[in-house]
Design an enzyme around this catalytic site. Structure first.
Site, PDB file in Angstrom:
ATOM      1  N   SER A  15       0.836  -1.200   0.000  1.00 40.67           N
ATOM      2  CA  SER A  15       0.000   0.000   0.000  1.00 40.67           C
ATOM      3  C   SER A  15       0.869   1.248   0.000  1.00 40.67           C
ATOM      4  O   SER A  15       2.093   1.177   0.173  1.00 40.67           O
ATOM      5  CB  SER A  15      -0.926   0.024   1.228  1.00 40.67           C
ATOM      6  OG  SER A  15      -0.166   0.121   2.420  1.00 40.67           O
ATOM      7  N   ASP A  36       5.731  -7.438   2.256  1.00 39.33           N
ATOM      8  CA  ASP A  36       4.841  -6.789   3.230  1.00 39.33           C
ATOM      9  C   ASP A  36       4.393  -7.811   4.259  1.00 39.33           C
ATOM     10  O   ASP A  36       4.315  -9.011   3.951  1.00 39.33           O
ATOM     11  CB  ASP A  36       3.613  -6.181   2.527  1.00 39.33           C
ATOM     12  CG  ASP A  36       3.020  -5.008   3.305  1.00 39.33           C
ATOM     13  OD1 ASP A  36       2.419  -5.247   4.378  1.00 39.33           O
ATOM     14  OD2 ASP A  36       3.141  -3.869   2.837  1.00 39.33           O
ATOM     15  N   ASP A  62       7.527 -10.314   8.387  1.00 35.37           N
ATOM     16  CA  ASP A  62       7.522  -9.340   9.470  1.00 35.37           C
ATOM     17  C   ASP A  62       8.950  -8.805   9.573  1.00 35.37           C
ATOM     18  O   ASP A  62       9.886  -9.559   9.852  1.00 35.37           O
ATOM     19  CB  ASP A  62       7.104 -10.031  10.774  1.00 35.37           C
ATOM     20  CG  ASP A  62       7.063  -9.091  11.967  1.00 35.37           C
ATOM     21  OD1 ASP A  62       7.712  -8.032  11.929  1.00 35.37           O
ATOM     22  OD2 ASP A  62       6.375  -9.433  12.954  1.00 35.37           O
ATOM     23  N   ASN A  89      11.040   0.861   2.645  1.00 37.20           N
ATOM     24  CA  ASN A  89       9.930   1.789   2.815  1.00 37.20           C
ATOM     25  C   ASN A  89       9.058   1.458   4.020  1.00 37.20           C
ATOM     26  O   ASN A  89       8.512   2.349   4.659  1.00 37.20           O
ATOM     27  CB  ASN A  89       9.071   1.786   1.538  1.00 37.20           C
ATOM     28  CG  ASN A  89       7.702   2.390   1.772  1.00 37.20           C
ATOM     29  OD1 ASN A  89       7.551   3.598   1.889  1.00 37.20           O
ATOM     30  ND2 ASN A  89       6.689   1.532   1.854  1.00 37.20           N
ATOM     31  N   TYR A 154       9.090   7.723  16.694  1.00 34.88           N
ATOM     32  CA  TYR A 154       9.118   7.551  15.238  1.00 34.88           C
ATOM     33  C   TYR A 154      10.278   8.325  14.619  1.00 34.88           C
ATOM     34  O   TYR A 154      11.039   7.783  13.799  1.00 34.88           O
ATOM     35  CB  TYR A 154       7.796   8.019  14.635  1.00 34.88           C
ATOM     36  CG  TYR A 154       7.736   7.922  13.136  1.00 34.88           C
ATOM     37  CD1 TYR A 154       7.502   6.703  12.505  1.00 34.88           C
ATOM     38  CD2 TYR A 154       7.912   9.050  12.328  1.00 34.88           C
ATOM     39  CE1 TYR A 154       7.449   6.612  11.120  1.00 34.88           C
ATOM     40  CE2 TYR A 154       7.861   8.968  10.955  1.00 34.88           C
ATOM     41  CZ  TYR A 154       7.622   7.754  10.353  1.00 34.88           C
ATOM     42  OH  TYR A 154       7.578   7.664   8.987  1.00 34.88           O
ATOM     43  N   LYS A 158      13.682   7.217  12.371  1.00 34.94           N
ATOM     44  CA  LYS A 158      13.988   7.725  11.031  1.00 34.94           C
ATOM     45  C   LYS A 158      15.296   8.505  11.012  1.00 34.94           C
ATOM     46  O   LYS A 158      15.997   8.542   9.994  1.00 34.94           O
ATOM     47  CB  LYS A 158      12.825   8.575  10.520  1.00 34.94           C
ATOM     48  CG  LYS A 158      11.568   7.756  10.212  1.00 34.94           C
ATOM     49  CD  LYS A 158      11.841   6.689   9.165  1.00 34.94           C
ATOM     50  CE  LYS A 158      10.595   5.953   8.731  1.00 34.94           C
ATOM     51  NZ  LYS A 158      10.855   5.000   7.637  1.00 34.94           N
TER      52      LYS A 158
END
Length: 251
Positions: A15, A36, A62, A89, A154, A158
């Site tokens: 997605s 995914d 996973d 991603n 988060y 990153k």
């Protein structure tokens, strides 16, 4: 098959930005491993690629589990050939005040967002070294560059992706492998829509994008285009770079 066709693994390919990148790379002539945790979603994207005349397989894994990552890369290698393009991603999001982040939250998100990306690169690296050619594209986040309230976990992950990208670029360049990062701004993805629907931003999301020089949400296809450049032959002398796709947002 085009002479410059390569085998690429795109994580989070079921997605959003991952799907858009898988479809774009397929149009560019690459064979695609759509990886995914959502196996059915990965199957659907792979089927779309095949229906359009491309070659793709679904890879369910996973990214917090090393054995599953290594099995997915082995399957891609066996079914599609050596893996010389990786787009990291897939990521878990986190919207929580610092005081509410648990150790379990920290471990799970870091396992997927940072360690999972690292392990996938490790698993594909022998193919790239053997080929003398490789492209690694890591999706980071504009929030890691600016900071964001309720997103310390988060953005920490990153930020780790950004630093990892730069160090890998320095180490792997001599093997013909480039390592770059795309830093998305506010992109219209299922993850972003969950945050919008949950009213998780400190100010209305419309106010956020109204402040941008290009005052709209970004499209997943625009991230895919940046990834396609970094994965191309044209980017052979570009490594260790961070490309912001963010509507011109200032720090």
């Amino acid at each position: 098959m085009r002479p410059d066709s390569r085998t690429a693994i795109i994580t989070g390919g079921a997605s959003g930005m991952g799907k858009a990148t898988a479809l774009r790379f397929a149009r560019d002539g690459h064979t695609i491993g759509v990886l995914d945790i959502d196996g059915a979603g990965a199957e659907a994207v792979a089927a779309d690629i095949v229906a359009g005349g491309g070659k793709a397989i679904a890879l369910k894994a996973d990214l917090g589990v090393r054995a599953q990552i290594e099995a997915a890369v082995a399957k891609a290698r066996a079914d599609l050939g050596p893996v010389t393009i990786v787009v990291n991603n897939a990521a878990l999001e986190s919207f929580a005040p610092v005081a509410e982040v648990t150790e379990a939250d920290w471990d799970r998100l870091m396992d997927v967002n940072v360690k999972g990306a690292f392990v996938l690169i490790q698993a594909a690296l022998p193919d790239m070294v053997a080929a003398g050619w490789g492209r690694i594209v890591n999706i980071s986040s504009f929030g890691a560059q600016t900071g964001a309230p309720n997103m310390a976990l988060y953005t920490a992950s990153k930020g780790g992706v950004i630093s990892m990208t730069r160090s890998m670029a320095v180490e792997l360049g001599r093997h013909g492998i480039t390592v770059n990062s795309v830093s998305p701004g506010f992109i219209d993805t299922p993850m972003a829509r969950r945050a919008i629907d949950g009213d998780l931003f400190p100010v209305p999301w419309e106010q956020i994008i109204a402040s941008y020089p290009i005052p709209r949400l970004g499209r997943p296809e625009e991230i895919a285009a940046a990834c396609a450049y970094f994965a191309s032959e044209d980017a052979g002398y570009v490594t260790g770079q961070l490309l912001g796709v963010n509507g011109g947002t200032a720090f």
